[in-house]
Design a protein around this motif. Structure first.
Motif, PDB file in Angstrom:
ATOM      1  N   GLY A 170      35.773  59.100   9.495  1.00 22.21           N
ATOM      2  CA  GLY A 170      36.592  59.723   8.467  1.00 22.21           C
ATOM      3  C   GLY A 170      37.944  59.082   8.252  1.00 22.21           C
ATOM      4  O   GLY A 170      38.734  59.563   7.435  1.00 22.21           O
ATOM      5  N   PHE A 171      38.251  57.997   8.974  1.00 20.03           N
ATOM      6  CA  PHE A 171      39.518  57.327   8.727  1.00 20.03           C
ATOM      7  C   PHE A 171      39.508  56.600   7.386  1.00 20.03           C
ATOM      8  O   PHE A 171      40.560  56.347   6.802  1.00 20.03           O
ATOM      9  CB  PHE A 171      39.838  56.337   9.848  1.00 20.03           C
ATOM     10  N   GLY A 172      38.316  56.247   6.921  1.00 22.26           N
ATOM     11  CA  GLY A 172      38.198  55.642   5.603  1.00 22.26           C
ATOM     12  C   GLY A 172      38.328  54.138   5.606  1.00 22.26           C
ATOM     13  O   GLY A 172      37.437  53.426   5.151  1.00 22.26           O
ATOM     14  N   THR A 173      39.421  53.630   6.128  1.00 24.66           N
ATOM     15  CA  THR A 173      39.627  52.191   6.177  1.00 24.66           C
ATOM     16  C   THR A 173      39.853  51.733   7.608  1.00 24.66           C
ATOM     17  O   THR A 173      40.398  52.472   8.440  1.00 24.66           O
ATOM     18  CB  THR A 173      40.837  51.760   5.330  1.00 24.66           C
ATOM     19  N   ALA A 174      39.453  50.492   7.868  1.00 22.66           N
ATOM     20  CA  ALA A 174      39.636  49.936   9.209  1.00 22.66           C
ATOM     21  C   ALA A 174      41.118  49.821   9.552  1.00 22.66           C
ATOM     22  O   ALA A 174      41.517  50.031  10.698  1.00 22.66           O
ATOM     23  CB  ALA A 174      38.953  48.573   9.299  1.00 22.66           C
TER      24      ALA A 174
END
Length: 339
Positions: free
Chosen positions: A284-288
């Motif tokens: 759920g962080f979305g981006t690395a």
């Protein structure tokens, strides 16, 4: 195998002594089942063991006090006072490079040995003011569950001591091993050290418990959760949810959510070959980049370095390695300061 010495002093609290032993003795290699720690109880013969300052029995530790100086980690359970020999053992052990941790008022022993001068430290909330008064060189954090200052760690009472011991297992062997220990002992797999010691309404099963909401959040980590979406599921207003969350967990919904996402990230780094990008999506962080920033700030290590340390999985993608090097450089000063 690492050696953990648990110091027994006159008046040591029995549950803290036994609890520390239990956590480390439960930790096992997930592949072979072999013990990961050699737990040694060290102290003087016929030592008084207490419960709430009342003597309840005597113990004859199998190892002498001086044996604690040979350990990798030394645990000091609750004790307001310690004989000079024990204080010197703690001081000498730390001088030799032993990692030293206290439970509850064991912090007073560490302070007497000079280990806490100029450091942040905690103890049971009821004794924090006394610790600060007696040892003004110590920066007392009165409401933390535990404080990790690298080679010296302190914790609040009883269950917070178990949290600290589990935190040490996680530091040594990773989140998966620590989670297995937690399941064996039927305790929470992770409580952050910064969580408040005292909450007005601990999470319990019942009509007013947030436990179902916490489970729902854990099951939906990959989704773009907001305070509003969590409040809708809980059938509360955002303000009411925040108030209930603070009362029952000691933190805010979004901080708790981030901590759960980080814990899941640790597990995936240890047990899968997913790239950091894939893990960012799954948690759920979305981006690395966002995952790396939170992970590096919280654990003082990049995701790829963490994987190298705790996982038998294959090498991460070259892109992961390169990007983690950039993040490590960007956070370098902060990471070095926190180690």
């Amino acid at each position: 195998m690492r050696t953990v010495a648990v110091l027994v002093l006159d008046g040591s609290i029995g549950v803290e002594l036994a609890g520390a032993c239990q956590v480390f003795a439960t930790a096992a290699d997930p592949r072979t089942g072999a013990d990961l720690y050699d737990v040694r109880v060290c102290g003087s013969p016929s030592t008084t063991i207490a419960a709430h300052r009342r003597a309840i029995f005597r113990a004859d530790p199998p190892y002498p006090l001086r044996a604690a100086k040979q350990a990798h980690t030394l645990i000091v359970p609750a004790a307001f006072e310690a004989e000079p020999e024990a204080v010197e053992v703690v001081r000498e052990a730390h001088r030799r490079g032993v990692r030293v941790a206290s439970i509850c008022t064991g912090a007073f022993v560490l302070a007497e040995a000079g280990l806490l001068d100029g450091r942040r430290a905690t103890t049971h909330w009821a004794h924090a003011a006394e610790l600060a008064r007696r040892y003004p060189a110590v920066e007392v954090v009165p409401d933390a569950l535990y404080v990790d200052d690298g080679d010296v760690l302190t914790s609040a009472g009883v269950t917070a001591g178990l949290d600290l011991c589990l935190h040490l297992v996680r530091r040594d062997h990773g989140a998966a091993v620590a989670a297995t220990v937690a399941r064996q002992l039927v305790m929470a797999p992770h409580r952050a050290g910064s969580q408040a010691q005292f909450v007005t309404k601990p999470v319990v099963h019942g009509n007013h418990s947030l436990e179902p909401v916490l489970h729902w959040i854990r099951d939906h980590l990959a989704e773009p959760l907001t305070l509003g979406t969590i409040a809708t599921y809980a059938s509360m207003s955002p303000r009411t949810l925040s108030r209930q969350f603070r009362a029952q967990t000691g933190t805010t919904p979004l901080r708790w959510l981030i901590r759960q996402r980080l814990a899941r990230t640790q597990e995936l780094l240890e047990t899968t070959n997913l790239t950091v990008d894939q893990i960012a999506t799954a948690t759920g962080f979305g981006t690395a980049d966002l995952l790396r920033q939170h992970f590096t700030k919280t654990f003082a290590i990049t995701p790829t370095a963490y994987r190298r340390t705790f996982s038998d999985a294959s090498e991460a993608a070259v892109g992961d390695l390169d990007r983690d090097d950039e993040v490590a450089a960007a956070f370098g000063a902060e990471v070095r300061d926190s180690q």
